[in-house]
Design a protein around this motif. Sequence first.
Motif, PDB file in Angstrom:
ATOM      1  N   TRP A 463       0.820  -1.208   0.000  1.00  0.00           N
ATOM      2  CA  TRP A 463       0.000   0.000   0.000  1.00  0.00           C
ATOM      3  C   TRP A 463       0.855   1.259   0.000  1.00  0.00           C
ATOM      4  N   THR A 464       0.672   2.085  -1.012  1.00  0.00           N
ATOM      5  CA  THR A 464       1.377   3.357  -1.118  1.00  0.00           C
ATOM      6  C   THR A 464       0.381   4.456  -1.467  1.00  0.00           C
ATOM      7  N   GLU A 465       0.826   5.695  -1.317  1.00  0.00           N
ATOM      8  CA  GLU A 465      -0.017   6.816  -1.723  1.00  0.00           C
ATOM      9  C   GLU A 465      -0.272   6.779  -3.224  1.00  0.00           C
ATOM     10  N   GLN A 466       0.687   6.271  -3.971  1.00  0.00           N
ATOM     11  CA  GLN A 466       0.551   6.235  -5.432  1.00  0.00           C
ATOM     12  C   GLN A 466      -0.555   5.284  -5.881  1.00  0.00           C
ATOM     13  N   ASN A 467      -0.818   4.215  -5.129  1.00  0.00           N
ATOM     14  CA  ASN A 467      -1.873   3.293  -5.555  1.00  0.00           C
ATOM     15  C   ASN A 467      -3.142   3.392  -4.706  1.00  0.00           C
ATOM     16  N   ARG A 468      -3.193   4.402  -3.839  1.00  0.00           N
ATOM     17  CA  ARG A 468      -4.366   4.534  -2.972  1.00  0.00           C
ATOM     18  C   ARG A 468      -5.663   4.650  -3.787  1.00  0.00           C
ATOM     19  N   GLN A 469      -5.693   5.542  -4.758  1.00  0.00           N
ATOM     20  CA  GLN A 469      -6.916   5.764  -5.531  1.00  0.00           C
ATOM     21  C   GLN A 469      -7.318   4.496  -6.274  1.00  0.00           C
ATOM     22  N   SER A 470      -6.362   3.821  -6.870  1.00  0.00           N
ATOM     23  CA  SER A 470      -6.649   2.611  -7.632  1.00  0.00           C
ATOM     24  C   SER A 470      -7.204   1.502  -6.740  1.00  0.00           C
ATOM     25  N   ARG A 471      -6.532   1.270  -5.615  1.00  0.00           N
ATOM     26  CA  ARG A 471      -6.957   0.148  -4.765  1.00  0.00           C
ATOM     27  C   ARG A 471      -8.305   0.421  -4.111  1.00  0.00           C
ATOM     28  N   GLU A 472      -8.533   1.670  -3.708  1.00  0.00           N
ATOM     29  CA  GLU A 472      -9.823   1.982  -3.090  1.00  0.00           C
ATOM     30  C   GLU A 472     -10.949   1.927  -4.107  1.00  0.00           C
ATOM     31  N   ALA A 473     -10.668   2.324  -5.344  1.00  0.00           N
ATOM     32  CA  ALA A 473     -11.691   2.247  -6.394  1.00  0.00           C
ATOM     33  C   ALA A 473     -12.059   0.792  -6.680  1.00  0.00           C
ATOM     34  N   LEU A 474     -11.056  -0.089  -6.738  1.00  0.00           N
ATOM     35  CA  LEU A 474     -11.342  -1.494  -6.991  1.00  0.00           C
ATOM     36  C   LEU A 474     -12.083  -2.118  -5.814  1.00  0.00           C
ATOM     37  N   ARG A 475     -11.642  -1.812  -4.610  1.00  0.00           N
ATOM     38  CA  ARG A 475     -12.339  -2.320  -3.426  1.00  0.00           C
ATOM     39  C   ARG A 475     -13.802  -1.905  -3.440  1.00  0.00           C
ATOM     40  N   ASP A 476     -14.040  -0.643  -3.758  1.00  0.00           N
ATOM     41  CA  ASP A 476     -15.419  -0.141  -3.736  1.00  0.00           C
ATOM     42  C   ASP A 476     -16.254  -0.722  -4.876  1.00  0.00           C
ATOM     43  N   SER A 477     -15.611  -1.063  -5.999  1.00  0.00           N
ATOM     44  CA  SER A 477     -16.374  -1.669  -7.094  1.00  0.00           C
ATOM     45  C   SER A 477     -16.653  -3.146  -6.834  1.00  0.00           C
ATOM     46  N   MET A 478     -15.804  -3.824  -6.035  1.00  0.00           N
ATOM     47  CA  MET A 478     -16.040  -5.217  -5.676  1.00  0.00           C
ATOM     48  C   MET A 478     -17.148  -5.351  -4.639  1.00  0.00           C
ATOM     49  N   ALA A 479     -17.240  -4.376  -3.756  1.00  0.00           N
ATOM     50  CA  ALA A 479     -18.126  -4.482  -2.598  1.00  0.00           C
ATOM     51  C   ALA A 479     -19.588  -4.766  -2.949  1.00  0.00           C
ATOM     52  N   PRO A 480     -20.194  -4.102  -3.953  1.00  0.00           N
ATOM     53  CA  PRO A 480     -21.608  -4.387  -4.233  1.00  0.00           C
ATOM     54  C   PRO A 480     -21.877  -5.831  -4.660  1.00  0.00           C
ATOM     55  N   TYR A 481     -20.917  -6.458  -5.336  1.00  0.00           N
ATOM     56  CA  TYR A 481     -21.100  -7.850  -5.732  1.00  0.00           C
ATOM     57  C   TYR A 481     -21.164  -8.760  -4.504  1.00  0.00           C
ATOM     58  N   PHE A 482     -20.248  -8.533  -3.573  1.00  0.00           N
ATOM     59  CA  PHE A 482     -20.237  -9.370  -2.379  1.00  0.00           C
ATOM     60  C   PHE A 482     -21.436  -9.057  -1.482  1.00  0.00           C
ATOM     61  N   LYS A 483     -21.788  -7.778  -1.378  1.00  0.00           N
ATOM     62  CA  LYS A 483     -22.985  -7.436  -0.596  1.00  0.00           C
ATOM     63  C   LYS A 483     -24.212  -8.114  -1.188  1.00  0.00           C
ATOM     64  N   SER A 484     -24.368  -8.071  -2.501  1.00  0.00           N
ATOM     65  CA  SER A 484     -25.511  -8.719  -3.145  1.00  0.00           C
ATOM     66  C   SER A 484     -25.524 -10.208  -2.842  1.00  0.00           C
ATOM     67  N   PHE A 485     -24.350 -10.819  -2.887  1.00  0.00           N
ATOM     68  CA  PHE A 485     -24.265 -12.252  -2.639  1.00  0.00           C
ATOM     69  C   PHE A 485     -24.627 -12.583  -1.195  1.00  0.00           C
ATOM     70  N   PHE A 486     -24.115 -11.793  -0.242  1.00  0.00           N
ATOM     71  CA  PHE A 486     -24.433 -12.041   1.161  1.00  0.00           C
ATOM     72  C   PHE A 486     -25.925 -11.917   1.417  1.00  0.00           C
ATOM     73  N   TRP A 487     -26.551 -10.936   0.815  1.00  0.00           N
ATOM     74  CA  TRP A 487     -27.970 -10.691   1.065  1.00  0.00           C
ATOM     75  C   TRP A 487     -28.865 -11.655   0.293  1.00  0.00           C
ATOM     76  N   ASP A 488     -28.534 -11.938  -0.958  1.00  0.00           N
ATOM     77  CA  ASP A 488     -29.485 -12.622  -1.833  1.00  0.00           C
ATOM     78  C   ASP A 488     -28.969 -13.909  -2.476  1.00  0.00           C
ATOM     79  N   GLY A 489     -27.701 -14.257  -2.261  1.00  0.00           N
ATOM     80  CA  GLY A 489     -27.157 -15.448  -2.896  1.00  0.00           C
ATOM     81  C   GLY A 489     -26.881 -15.273  -4.371  1.00  0.00           C
ATOM     82  N   ASN A 490     -26.912 -14.031  -4.833  1.00  0.00           N
ATOM     83  CA  ASN A 490     -26.675 -13.695  -6.232  1.00  0.00           C
ATOM     84  C   ASN A 490     -25.874 -12.394  -6.249  1.00  0.00           C
ATOM     85  N   PRO A 491     -24.695 -12.339  -6.889  1.00  0.00           N
ATOM     86  CA  PRO A 491     -23.864 -11.139  -6.815  1.00  0.00           C
ATOM     87  C   PRO A 491     -24.366  -9.962  -7.632  1.00  0.00           C
ATOM     88  N   ASN A 492     -25.531 -10.078  -8.264  1.00  0.00           N
ATOM     89  CA  ASN A 492     -25.989  -9.047  -9.200  1.00  0.00           C
ATOM     90  C   ASN A 492     -27.231  -8.276  -8.762  1.00  0.00           C
TER      91      ASN A 492
END
Length: 509
Positions: A463-492
């Motif tokens: 983790w560096t300042e140079q990749n902070r924006q990239s890693r946080e953007a990817l983390r935030d884009s992954m999160a809705p898929y996992f949230k959907s899966f936890f709630w409904d058993g479907n990542p979409n």
Amino acid sequence: MRSLAYSALLLVLFTCWTLNSHAAAPFARLADGKIQGLRTAHNTEAFLGIPYAEPPVGYLRWKAPRSPAPWIGTLNATKLPVACPQKGNFFANVPPEKFGTPVGNEDCLYLNVWKPFAAKKRPVVLWIHGGSNFKGTSADPLYDGAWLASSSDVVFVSANYRLGMLGALAHEALNKGSKWDSSGNYVTLDLVAVLKWIHANIESFGGDPDNITIMGQSAGCMNVWGLLQTPLTKDLFHRAVCSAGVPNAYPRWVAETRSEDFIENLVVNAGLVKEKSQAEAYLLAKGTKWIRQFLYSRTTEELVQAQEYIVPFQHFKDDAVFPHGVEGILFGNFHRVPLILGLTTDEATYLLGGALIKPTDKELWSLIQNPPADLKEEDLIKDNKVTLYHSSTAAGSLAMQMTMEEIFWAVKAYNPQTYRYSFEWKETPSPWKEVFGAVHGMDAMFYLGNFETEKPSFARFAWTEQNRQSREALRDSMAPYFKSFFWDGNPNTQLPAQAPVWDGRMVFK
């Protein structure tokens, strides 16, 4: 009068402070007693170090877990639990000076809960840590549950379970008591106990016992497979996420052979024979009663020192926990719940490349925490081994991808609700990017959301300042898929507009 007024004011201020302090400390009432937790990051509350079983010590060593004894008063649940016994390593949450020496405590069967502040019925996620089933702890800072609990609006649970030969000893000397006690599959039995604890208590935290996801990475994923394969968990969970692990259930003779080897190591280490070649005859002459007494007389440190194994045999066929071997997967003998399977693209850089890494474990740990500005690839890989390192780890990673592809299709034939992902983010700084790439475990750091930069961890280099924006953007884009899966058993089901549909496969990069 002035003195009385001043005293009264102090009393009012003290009362307000006491009330505020009390309000700041969350409480929960469980089946076994009341607990006090603490406020944590991302608007969550945490309850740490809750016992889910009696300590497996004394006569309960190598026994199935027992329900914990109720307590009187309020249990202070504000500290993460100590690790189960193991040799100090990157994943034990110990300082590097303890690497290679026995650490942890047999009294380690505790779990942790994180939940959002607001009262609401939520899905439950059980996180199972990795570490080859010989290493690791739920107290690792990268496994903090606050971010995932908040981002996915779930109740997050993590748990310790017995490791190494304390978690998987199969020997006739221990075949006393119930079939569960004689099973030897204590890792799985511990995790079954965690699931039963969740069903009995999770509503006290706002969790829904009818919507539980089991989730693990590496050995944690192998243990997810164990829970998918054992009939003991029927209706105890409803979805599963499995990262970088394969199904495994060995014939019992495999576990018995290792257990015999382990006991021979103990005999040699105790000085009862001079060489290991003499141990088998010595033990045969002593008999099973002596062996049982000998095993229970060994200290925790002696048990840890005697296990020098890399491949874990923590799941094996018996008449209690695993009626089928690994071949059962091919015949559909597993719980058919919605399932996510995933890998990083460079799994083997850690899993296979370690033999070609130049620094010692202590030296590498220091480099990971504080990488020098002039660090180069040849500082990390042994002399004249750079080409071999890259070719062997690339081949190993490809083999793992192909294996996962075969497992994916074998499972999907029985369970259409199976999804696969490939994690391909490689924006760590050089030379780590060239050496490790999208390394084993990197995906878990993103979906758990913990880019830890303050506490020592095995991922601090990334983790560096140079990749902070990239890693946080990817983390935030992954999160809705996992949230959907936890709630409904479907990542979409709960995706933002324009997000691509996860239709069988997904690439995260």
